[in-house]
Scaffold this motif. Structure first.
Motif, PDB file in Angstrom:
ATOM      1  N   GLY A  27      41.399  33.910  41.505  1.00 26.71           N
ATOM      2  CA  GLY A  27      42.476  33.935  40.531  1.00 26.71           C
ATOM      3  C   GLY A  27      42.478  35.127  39.599  1.00 26.71           C
ATOM      4  O   GLY A  27      43.282  35.173  38.661  1.00 26.71           O
ATOM      5  N   ALA A  28      41.597  36.113  39.842  1.00 28.71           N
ATOM      6  CA  ALA A  28      41.669  37.372  39.103  1.00 28.71           C
ATOM      7  C   ALA A  28      42.187  38.494  39.993  1.00 28.71           C
ATOM      8  O   ALA A  28      42.219  39.651  39.578  1.00 28.71           O
ATOM      9  N   GLY A  29      42.569  38.154  41.212  1.00 27.03           N
ATOM     10  CA  GLY A  29      43.143  39.134  42.119  1.00 27.03           C
ATOM     11  C   GLY A  29      44.646  39.263  41.914  1.00 27.03           C
ATOM     12  O   GLY A  29      45.211  38.745  40.949  1.00 27.03           O
ATOM     13  N   PHE A  30      45.287  39.938  42.838  1.00 24.50           N
ATOM     14  CA  PHE A  30      46.718  40.231  42.704  1.00 24.50           C
ATOM     15  C   PHE A  30      47.575  38.969  42.767  1.00 24.50           C
ATOM     16  O   PHE A  30      48.209  38.566  41.774  1.00 24.50           O
TER      17      PHE A  30
ATOM     18  N   ASP B 236      36.304  33.313  40.399  1.00 25.34           N
ATOM     19  CA  ASP B 236      36.487  34.616  41.020  1.00 25.34           C
ATOM     20  C   ASP B 236      35.178  35.389  40.998  1.00 25.34           C
ATOM     21  O   ASP B 236      34.472  35.400  39.986  1.00 25.34           O
ATOM     22  N   ALA B 237      34.861  36.046  42.109  1.00 24.03           N
ATOM     23  CA  ALA B 237      33.614  36.802  42.220  1.00 24.03           C
ATOM     24  C   ALA B 237      33.694  38.155  41.540  1.00 24.03           C
ATOM     25  O   ALA B 237      32.679  38.841  41.404  1.00 24.03           O
ATOM     26  N   LEU B 238      34.895  38.560  41.107  1.00 22.16           N
ATOM     27  CA  LEU B 238      35.100  39.861  40.461  1.00 22.16           C
ATOM     28  C   LEU B 238      34.522  40.993  41.295  1.00 22.16           C
ATOM     29  O   LEU B 238      33.772  41.844  40.800  1.00 22.16           O
TER      30      LEU B 238
ATOM     31  N   ASN C  97      40.218  41.522  38.594  1.00 20.09           N
ATOM     32  CA  ASN C  97      40.456  42.276  37.362  1.00 20.09           C
ATOM     33  C   ASN C  97      40.759  41.313  36.218  1.00 20.09           C
ATOM     34  O   ASN C  97      41.813  40.674  36.177  1.00 20.09           O
ATOM     35  N   ARG C  98      39.819  41.228  35.259  1.00 25.78           N
ATOM     36  CA  ARG C  98      40.038  40.367  34.097  1.00 25.78           C
ATOM     37  C   ARG C  98      41.206  40.848  33.240  1.00 25.78           C
ATOM     38  O   ARG C  98      41.802  40.054  32.502  1.00 25.78           O
ATOM     39  N   ASP C  99      41.537  42.140  33.299  1.00 29.88           N
ATOM     40  CA  ASP C  99      42.679  42.647  32.533  1.00 29.88           C
ATOM     41  C   ASP C  99      43.959  41.909  32.895  1.00 29.88           C
ATOM     42  O   ASP C  99      44.849  41.720  32.055  1.00 29.88           O
ATOM     43  N   THR C 100      44.078  41.512  34.161  1.00 26.71           N
ATOM     44  CA  THR C 100      45.271  40.799  34.610  1.00 26.71           C
ATOM     45  C   THR C 100      45.451  39.491  33.858  1.00 26.71           C
ATOM     46  O   THR C 100      46.580  39.036  33.648  1.00 26.71           O
ATOM     47  N   LEU C 101      44.354  38.898  33.420  1.00 27.82           N
ATOM     48  CA  LEU C 101      44.376  37.585  32.781  1.00 27.82           C
ATOM     49  C   LEU C 101      44.283  37.675  31.262  1.00 27.82           C
ATOM     50  O   LEU C 101      44.043  36.664  30.595  1.00 27.82           O
ATOM     51  N   ALA C 102      44.454  38.878  30.709  1.00 28.75           N
ATOM     52  CA  ALA C 102      44.263  39.086  29.269  1.00 28.75           C
ATOM     53  C   ALA C 102      45.140  38.166  28.427  1.00 28.75           C
ATOM     54  O   ALA C 102      44.734  37.727  27.343  1.00 28.75           O
TER      55      ALA C 102
END
Length: 351
Positions: A9-12, A32-34, A39-44
């Motif tokens: 859920g941190a992917g596209f 998410d394995a990051l 990208n945690r920025d996506t979920l800011a």
């Protein structure tokens, strides 16, 4: 309030899905394995939101999956977690097998055992939705479209690993009764896509004045699906789809790759013209074709439309213009991906 365990859920696509789900009143546990594409920025926008629980971990970690299921008692699992870039799979297929096959197997085993222990009502309502790709079907000629009954014929290590995971999902339904759903989608585009994929890559390189690489003659055809429409389709399948069924998701927008690139160039010429006045299409550079490059994909989504009433809300012209505008308006997000700084900050990540 429903609770969903969303993997990747941190992917596209997963990130877009999580943002929409939480906004609609769903509590999301996001595993998410990051890896590089997470990208945690996506979920800011969800920072501090109690309805979003982020967990840094791998779907192949069975003990972690068991703990999350036990603690959060989700009503559904939506599996986006996957390695998905074809070029990377050609260079290093083992990572794709590990995540897409072995990881999916571990998640399925955890889901099976959790589901079997639920009481009758919760067991009947539980769903495991697996998000897959049209690439499992192989390549089409100049006519025809992929249906849910098209035989699998994957041609890259990536698509082979996704085909294997699809078969495992099907097997867990038929062998154990796990209430699964599978979606196979066409090429997605939209906000928060990692800039190795065609659309954000072309935007970034065009703005930087760099060559715009196009494989071969550029006439490989894909069906382009706006990510928001894909997320809406997944939601429809999750809530109303028939257990054990597969649903194809397409955008009704077949385009040659060269058409997509030229369209992006024209949009950028309107919005951010080059200082020298030259068209950005002058930056197009044809490069050696990808090994085993499938010529054409096209999705028949009539089953999804007829059974669940879904249809894409964005035509390609509307969707690609909105996408270009999003990237122009979010250059800081792009910059942090391109310079790698998005990977250096893991604030708020729990194990």
């Amino acid at each position: 309030m429903p609770t969903w365990l969303v993997t990747g859920g941190a992917g596209f696509i997963g990130g877009n899905f999580v943002l929409a789900a939480v906004a609609s009143g769903v509590r999301v546990v996001n595993l998410d394995a990051l890896t590089y594409a997470g990208n945690r920025d996506t979920l800011a926008a969800l920072d501090g939101n109690p309805d979003h629980v982020f967990v840094h971990g791998d779907i192949g970690d069975r003990a972690l999956a068991d703990r999350l299921l036990r603690e959060h008692r989700p009503d559904a699992i939506i599996n986006f977690a996957a390695e998905s870039h074809v070029d990377r799979s050609i260079d290093g297929p083992a990572a794709f097998v590990q995540t897409n096959v072995v990881g999916t197997l571990a998640l399925l085993e955890a889901a099976r055992d959790y589901w079997k222990a639920l009481d009758d009502g919760a067991r009947d309502a539980f769903r495991f939705l697996h998000v897959s790709t049209d690439e499992v079907y192989g390549s089409l000629g100049e006519t025809g479209r992929f249906t849910e009954s098209t035989p699998y014929a994957p041609n890259s290590p990536y698509s082979a690993s996704k085909a294997a995971s699809d078969h495992l999902v099907r097997a867990f339904h038929h062998t154990y009764g796990l209430p699964v759903l599978t979606t196979n989608c066409s090429n997605n585009y939209g906000p928060y896509q990692f800039p190795e994929k065609l659309v954000p890559l072309i935007i970034a390189r065009a703005l930087a004045g760099e060559p715009l690489p196009v494989y071969g003659d550029g006439k490989n055809v894909r069906d382009w699906l706006y990510v928001g429409d894909h997320c809406a389709a997944i939601r429809a399948v999750l809530e109303r789809g028939r257990v054990g069924e597969t649903y194809n998701v397409g955008g009704d927008a077949e385009k040659q790759n060269i058409e997509v690139v030229e369209t992006i160039c024209a949009l950028l010429d309107q919005r951010r013209p080059r200082a020298d006045g030259k068209p950005r299409s002058s930056q197009i550079a044809h490069v050696a074709d990808r090994p085993g490059h499938d010529r054409r994909y096209a999705i028949d989504a009539s089953k999804l439309k007829a059974e669940l009433g879904w249809a894409p809300a964005h035509g390609f012209a509307q969707g690609i213009a909105a996408t270009v505008d999003w990237y122009l308006d979010h250059q800081d997000w792009v910059r942090r991906v391109l310079d790698g700084s998005y990977r250096l900050e893991r604030i708020g990540v729990s194990a």
